[in-house]
Design a protein around this motif. Structure first.
Motif, short mmCIF file in Angstrom:
data_model
loop_
_atom_site.label_atom_id
_atom_site.label_comp_id
_atom_site.label_asym_id
_atom_site.label_seq_id
_atom_site.Cartn_x
_atom_site.Cartn_y
_atom_site.Cartn_z
N PHE A 1 -11.99 -4.47 20.52
CA PHE A 1 -11.73 -3.24 19.77
C PHE A 1 -12.90 -2.81 18.89
CE2 PHE A 1 -6.95 -2.28 19.41
CZ PHE A 1 -6.70 -2.75 20.69
N ALA A 2 -13.80 -3.72 18.57
CA ALA A 2 -14.78 -3.46 17.51
C ALA A 2 -15.59 -2.19 17.76
CB ALA A 2 -15.69 -4.66 17.33
N ALA A 3 -16.10 -2.01 18.96
CA ALA A 3 -16.99 -0.88 19.24
C ALA A 3 -16.28 0.46 19.07
CB ALA A 3 -17.56 -1.00 20.64
N ARG A 4 -15.00 0.52 19.45
CA ARG A 4 -14.26 1.77 19.42
C ARG A 4 -13.52 2.01 18.12
NH1 ARG A 4 -14.56 5.91 23.31
NH2 ARG A 4 -15.03 5.01 25.35
N CYS A 5 -13.11 0.94 17.45
CA CYS A 5 -12.10 1.07 16.40
C CYS A 5 -12.60 0.72 15.00
CB CYS A 5 -10.91 0.19 16.73
SG CYS A 5 -10.12 0.60 18.30
N LEU A 6 -13.83 0.26 14.84
CA LEU A 6 -14.36 -0.07 13.53
C LEU A 6 -15.51 0.87 13.17
CD1 LEU A 6 -14.52 -3.98 13.52
CD2 LEU A 6 -12.98 -2.53 12.19
N VAL A 7 -15.50 1.36 11.95
CA VAL A 7 -16.57 2.23 11.45
C VAL A 7 -17.00 1.72 10.08
CG1 VAL A 7 -15.71 4.24 12.73
CG2 VAL A 7 -14.99 3.87 10.35
N PRO A 8 -18.20 2.07 9.62
CA PRO A 8 -18.61 1.64 8.29
C PRO A 8 -17.75 2.30 7.22
CG PRO A 8 -20.49 2.38 9.60
CD PRO A 8 -19.27 2.79 10.34
N PRO A 9 -17.49 1.61 6.10
CA PRO A 9 -16.77 2.26 5.01
C PRO A 9 -17.61 3.38 4.39
CG PRO A 9 -17.52 0.07 4.36
CD PRO A 9 -17.82 0.20 5.81
N GLU A 10 -16.94 4.35 3.80
CA GLU A 10 -17.61 5.46 3.10
C GLU A 10 -18.48 6.29 4.03
OE1 GLU A 10 -17.12 6.16 -0.13
OE2 GLU A 10 -16.80 4.29 -1.25
N ASP A 11 -18.09 6.42 5.30
CA ASP A 11 -18.89 7.17 6.27
C ASP A 11 -18.01 8.18 6.99
OD1 ASP A 11 -20.53 8.11 8.31
OD2 ASP A 11 -21.46 6.15 8.67
N PRO A 12 -17.80 9.37 6.40
CA PRO A 12 -16.90 10.35 7.02
C PRO A 12 -17.33 10.76 8.42
CG PRO A 12 -17.37 10.96 4.74
CD PRO A 12 -18.29 9.83 5.08
N ALA A 13 -18.63 10.87 8.67
CA ALA A 13 -19.08 11.31 9.99
C ALA A 13 -18.71 10.28 11.06
CB ALA A 13 -20.59 11.53 9.97
N ALA A 14 -18.97 9.00 10.79
CA ALA A 14 -18.61 7.96 11.76
C ALA A 14 -17.10 7.90 11.96
CB ALA A 14 -19.14 6.60 11.29
N LEU A 15 -16.35 8.07 10.88
CA LEU A 15 -14.89 8.04 10.98
C LEU A 15 -14.39 9.22 11.82
CD1 LEU A 15 -12.24 6.73 10.04
CD2 LEU A 15 -12.34 8.16 7.99
N ALA A 16 -14.94 10.40 11.59
CA ALA A 16 -14.53 11.57 12.38
C ALA A 16 -14.84 11.38 13.85
CB ALA A 16 -15.23 12.82 11.85
N GLY A 17 -16.00 10.81 14.16
CA GLY A 17 -16.36 10.60 15.56
C GLY A 17 -15.42 9.65 16.26
N ALA A 18 -15.05 8.54 15.57
CA ALA A 18 -14.14 7.57 16.18
C ALA A 18 -12.75 8.16 16.38
CB ALA A 18 -14.07 6.31 15.32
N VAL A 19 -12.25 8.88 15.39
CA VAL A 19 -10.91 9.47 15.48
C VAL A 19 -10.87 10.53 16.57
CG1 VAL A 19 -9.20 10.87 14.25
CG2 VAL A 19 -10.30 8.93 13.09
N ALA A 20 -11.83 11.44 16.56
CA ALA A 20 -11.84 12.50 17.57
C ALA A 20 -12.00 11.93 18.97
CB ALA A 20 -12.95 13.50 17.26
N GLY A 21 -12.84 10.91 19.11
CA GLY A 21 -13.03 10.31 20.43
C GLY A 21 -11.76 9.72 20.99
N LEU A 22 -10.99 9.01 20.16
CA LEU A 22 -9.75 8.42 20.65
C LEU A 22 -8.66 9.47 20.86
CD1 LEU A 22 -9.62 5.06 18.66
CD2 LEU A 22 -9.85 5.36 21.12
N LEU A 23 -8.62 10.49 20.02
CA LEU A 23 -7.62 11.54 20.23
C LEU A 23 -7.85 12.27 21.55
CD1 LEU A 23 -7.15 13.21 16.72
CD2 LEU A 23 -5.66 11.56 17.87
N SER A 24 -9.07 12.26 22.04
CA SER A 24 -9.40 12.95 23.28
C SER A 24 -9.21 12.09 24.52
CB SER A 24 -10.86 13.44 23.21
OG SER A 24 -11.06 14.29 22.10
N ASP A 25 -8.78 10.85 24.38
CA ASP A 25 -8.68 9.94 25.52
C ASP A 25 -7.33 9.23 25.49
OD1 ASP A 25 -9.00 8.01 27.50
OD2 ASP A 25 -11.13 7.72 27.04
N ARG A 26 -6.32 9.85 26.09
CA ARG A 26 -4.96 9.31 26.05
C ARG A 26 -4.86 7.96 26.74
NH1 ARG A 26 0.06 13.01 27.88
NH2 ARG A 26 -0.72 14.13 26.04
N SER A 27 -5.50 7.81 27.89
CA SER A 27 -5.39 6.55 28.63
C SER A 27 -6.02 5.40 27.85
CB SER A 27 -6.04 6.67 30.01
OG SER A 27 -7.42 6.97 29.89
N LEU A 28 -7.13 5.66 27.16
CA LEU A 28 -7.74 4.61 26.35
C LEU A 28 -6.83 4.24 25.19
CD1 LEU A 28 -10.07 2.77 25.60
CD2 LEU A 28 -11.15 4.70 24.41
#
Length: 396
Positions: free
Chosen positions: A320-347
């Motif tokens: 899970f680490a590569a897809r599901c962990l982001v640095p703390p206090e990093d809105p851009a990284a958090l947005a990228g991880a959330v949007a990426g998973l919301l766009s991939d139902r099978s994943l």
């Protein structure tokens, strides 16, 4: 199964402050297991929902008047605990969180076998002089803890790096895997801000992607970081919705930051329907020991995105680490991880299945309770034996 007579059973005294959130759930789970296993259990805490829930279990609950943070009333809090300990004469004291750990160790001072469980280190929460004083206390107070129980290897390492030299044991957090389990997806609330529950109304058309964040609305849990990231999430996934489940001191400030697609539920009695309604669960914490909310979400078969704070990596399957962990206090990284998973139902589905299996094998609360019972047996030595049925009876 035969249990020793009540008079011969060892008495365990749990000290709890705060009395909400993850600390309260841990105390409730341990108390349930220990009562079912034949221990005499007393919990000292400042009332509230925790005290009411403990009384329903049949625990002896003592009202310990104590604030959430250290202050001028500390001397009185310590004195009241010392009187209670003299009255109860417990075989063992188990203090939960920084405040109870502070007052409890000052009251006991090594007279009774003492377990301290920080549930995230106090000095991680504050900086400057306050943080330095908290760190200095933990270094000094470690001498009055027979064991310091950390809920993750990362939490233990944080304590060691801070110079807290103690006899550590790592017992990962666990959840009730029968309660936190996959189930039918409830209908979504009809509109943001309605305050309705997940089953309030029927879905029409394709449901909007739903992100849920469960936790106390406070600086530790980092909901402000998630709200700063949310504009970018909505830009990438326009129909996405976010629900913040919980209440706390930062609610008003967070509302001022919120996009129109964000809903606040306030405090809820049961978080399970919200996990089951979610497509993705996010916890952008600034610090933790090992948060319960991600484990609960995984137990319900939902994928998670977490900040890489203490306990986060140990909560997740390694893949899970590569897809599901982001640095703390990093809105851009958090947005990228959330949007990426919301766009991939099978994943998301695959991650949810893997997460559920991981929790069943690694974070079942019955395993946690049995490891705590084994620690008690070790510390009590030739005193009356702590029963070993905690593992089997946690769900009874």
């Amino acid at each position: 199964m035969h249990h020793p007579s009540p008079a011969s059973r060892p008495c365990v005294l749990h000290l709890a402050q705060p009395v909400d959130g993850g600390v309260a759930r841990v105390v409730l789970d341990l108390t349930r297991a220990q009562l079912a296993a034949g221990l005499r259990v007393t919990v000292a805490c400042p009332g509230g929902e925790l005290a009411a829930a403990l009384r329903k279990l049949g625990a002896d609950v003592r009202d310990w008047r104590a604030g959430r943070s250290p202050g001028p009333g500390l001397a009185g809090e310590v004195r009241r605990l010392a009187h209670l300990i003299d009255e109860l004469r417990p075989a063992l004291v188990h203090a939960h969180s920084a405040k109870a750990g502070l007052a409890g160790r000052l009251a006991v001072r090594g007279r009774v076998p003492t377990v301290f469980q920080p549930h995230a280190w106090s000095f991680a929460a504050v900086g400057g002089l306050t943080g330095a004083l908290a760190q200095r206390w933990e270094r000094w107070g470690a001498r009055w803890a027979d064991r310091v129980v950390c809920v993750s290897e990362a939490e233990r390492a944080t304590g060691e790096r801070a110079g807290v030299h103690a006899s550590y044991v790592v017992i990962p957090n666990g959840i009730d895997t029968e309660r936190f389990s996959p189930g039918p997806r409830p209908a979504l609330p009809p509109r943001p801000g309605s305050g309705a529950g997940p089953g309030a109304g029927p879905n029409t058309g394709t449901p909007a992607p739903l992100v849920v964040c469960v936790g106390r609305l406070c600086r530790q849990k980092g909901q402000d970081v998630l709200l700063r990231a949310w504009e970018d999430v909505v830009a990438a996934v326009p129909r996405a919705r976010l629900i913040l489940v919980g209440d706390g001191p930062d609610r008003a400030a967070l509302r001022r930051l919120a996009h129109p697609s964000v809903q606040f539920t306030g405090a809820v009695a049961d978080s399970v329907p919200w996990y089951r309604a979610a497509d993705l669960v996010v916890l952008p914490s600034r610090w933790e020991g090992m948060a319960l909310a991600p484990l609960e979400a995984l137990g319900c078969g939902r994928p998670v995105v977490l900040t890489d704070v203490d306990g986060a990596r140990e909560s997740l399957p390694p893949a899970f680490a590569a897809r599901c962990l982001v640095p703390p206090e990093d809105p851009a990284a958090l947005a990228g991880a959330v949007a990426g998973l919301l766009s991939d139902r099978s994943l998301r589905a695959a991650l949810g299945d893997q997460g559920r299996r991981h929790v069943l094998s690694t974070h079942d609360v019955r395993h946690t309770a049995e490891r705590v019972a084994a620690l008690y047996r070790e510390l009590l030595g030739d005193r009356p034996r702590v029963p070993s049925e905690c593992r089997e009876s946690i769900h009874s």
